[in-house]
Design an enzyme around this catalytic site. Structure first.
Site, short mmCIF file in Angstrom:
data_model
loop_
_atom_site.label_atom_id
_atom_site.label_comp_id
_atom_site.label_asym_id
_atom_site.label_seq_id
_atom_site.Cartn_x
_atom_site.Cartn_y
_atom_site.Cartn_z
CG ASP A 12 -1.69 1.43 1.23
OD1 ASP A 12 -1.77 1.71 0.36
OD2 ASP A 12 -2.65 0.82 1.83
CG ASP B 95 -3.35 4.00 -3.38
OD1 ASP B 95 -4.38 2.96 -3.99
OD2 ASP B 95 -3.35 4.75 -2.71
CD GLU B 96 -5.67 -0.48 -1.62
OE1 GLU B 96 -4.89 -1.66 -0.85
OE2 GLU B 96 -6.53 -0.12 -1.70
#
Length: 411
Positions: free
Chosen positions: A10, A106-107
């Site tokens: 993350d 973003d993860e």
């Protein structure tokens, strides 16, 4: 079965971190990414940890953020920049294993069970974390666990630049005492339903009778009970990025709105955007949902499922408006949204005959008979009823920024 080793990676305060990576002068300063301050879209999308330390949080109004932190630096979103950074991060992850599943910009998850380096999971996580930081100048947290739910939970336990291991045996001590609202997959609406069952902690959810939770929340309740006990059988699926489950769009209104004509026009615009996106992706869906957020930030959703999939703008608009008229209590509206879900490729959809469309099919029957005759003589596919042309994506046809970055990862 062999225990899996799953990472959840993350990126911390992603948009703000990317801006700081591109402009080192912003490092150590309270910065926030926000929409147009002149409109109601002027809310904080994300902020740096320096800004968060001064009370700035996501969804805060820009004017309130300025009052709390007069020296805050507000920046508009730079989506091409964020997509490039995201793609670079996933390139690094894929250099370790093919089993990488992006879940947002973003993860993502990694299954490193059979990693060829024979490194200890913590050492491998440290190496990945340092590579992302040294090569991209982006901080990240990594959760290590035997399944996706625990890995996701672990990555949230220490930020920024944290590495956390969460095993099933840790669940009673580390998760069960927590309020149920802190569990991934539990929102405010679900938390209220659980509270009505006298379930306030993750531990109480873990011990509820399955019959009771299923009766209250259906399959999702059974799934949440399993997660509360640290159980999650989902695999890391690299092909998940090719699956579109829903297409939707929402719009924040310039002011809290009660005028029906204005609300109708908003739904018409939303229906047009959703229809265009379905058209570009050649999809149709059997469920339509609307989202209503009132001036007090209370969210309400209504949905309807159809026998035959829909994708036409006028149908989406009409059905969304019907749902809205039934659900709206007259309170001022801040945001509206439309989503078409349970989507499938239009080629896979088979419209069922009914008294409403039988005549349309009957009119086309001679055409189908002619096609069959030609194909029997010249071979299958010798003639088609029409030519399907790929439509170029416009900016409006993007499903959403958080999902359309998947297109970059398919290359």
């Amino acid at each position: 079965m062999m225990a899996r080793i799953i990472f959840h990676v993350d990126l911390n305060s992603f948009y703000a971190s990317v801006e700081q990576a591109y402009n080192p002068e912003l490092k150590g300063k309270p910065i926030a990414i926000a929409g147009n301050p002149k409109e109601r879209r002027g809310i904080i999308v994300t902020s740096s940890y320096e800004a968060r330390a001064k009370g700035i949080y996501t969804t805060m109004n820009v004017s309130e953020a300025r009052r709390k932190c007069p020296d805050i630096i507000l920046l508009p979103p730079d989506f091409p920049k964020y997509r490039q950074a995201s793609k670079a991060m996933f390139t690094i992850l894929r250099s370790y294993t093919d089993l990488v599943e992006p879940v947002s910009i973003d993860e993502g998850y990694m299954d490193v069970t059979n990693n060829s380096s024979d490194q200890h999971p913590i050492d491998l996580a440290k190496e990945i974390q340092l590579r992302i930081y040294n090569e991209l100048d982006l901080p990240c947290s990594i959760g290590i666990a035997p399944n996706k739910f625990l890995a996701k939970t672990a990555s949230d336990m220490k930020k920024p630049m944290g590495i956390t291991i969460l095993r099933k045996r840790d669940v009673p001590d580390k998760l069960w005492p927590l309020p149920v609202i802190e569990m991934h997959g539990v929102g405010e609406s679900t938390a209220k339903k659980l509270a009505s069952l006298k379930i306030h902690t993750i531990g109480e959810l873990a011990h509820i009778e399955e019959r009771v939770i299923q009766q209250a929340l259906g399959k999702n309740g059974v799934r949440l009970k399993a997660r509360a006990n640290g159980q999650d059988s989902r695999v890391v699926d690299p092909n998940a990025i090719y699956e579109t489950k829903s297409v939707g769009n929402s719009m924040t209104l310039p002011v809290d709105e009660t005028d029906m004509k204005t609300l109708e026009k908003t739904f018409e615009k939303l229906a047009g955007k959703v229809a265009e996106r379905l058209d570009v992706k050649k999809l149709c869906g059997s469920t339509i949902s609307i989202q209503i957020r009132d001036a007090s930030w209370h969210n309400h959703t209504r949905s309807k499922t159809f026998q035959n999939p829909i994708y036409h703008q006028n149908v989406i608009f009409e059905e969304a408006l019907k749902l809205f008229r039934k659900a709206w209590d007259g309170e001022p509206i801040r945001l509206l949204g439309i989503t078409v879900s349970n989507v499938i490729d239009r080629k896979q959809s088979v419209e069922q005959l009914s008294i409403f469309n039988f005549e349309d099919y009957a009119k086309q029957e001679p055409i189908y008979e002619l096609i069959d005759q030609i194909e029997r003589k010249f071979g299958k596919g010798a003639i088609q009823k029409g030519i399907e042309l790929d439509k170029k994506q416009s900016f409006a046809s993007k499903t959403s920024f958080s999902k359309d970055f998947f297109e970059d990862l398919k290359e």
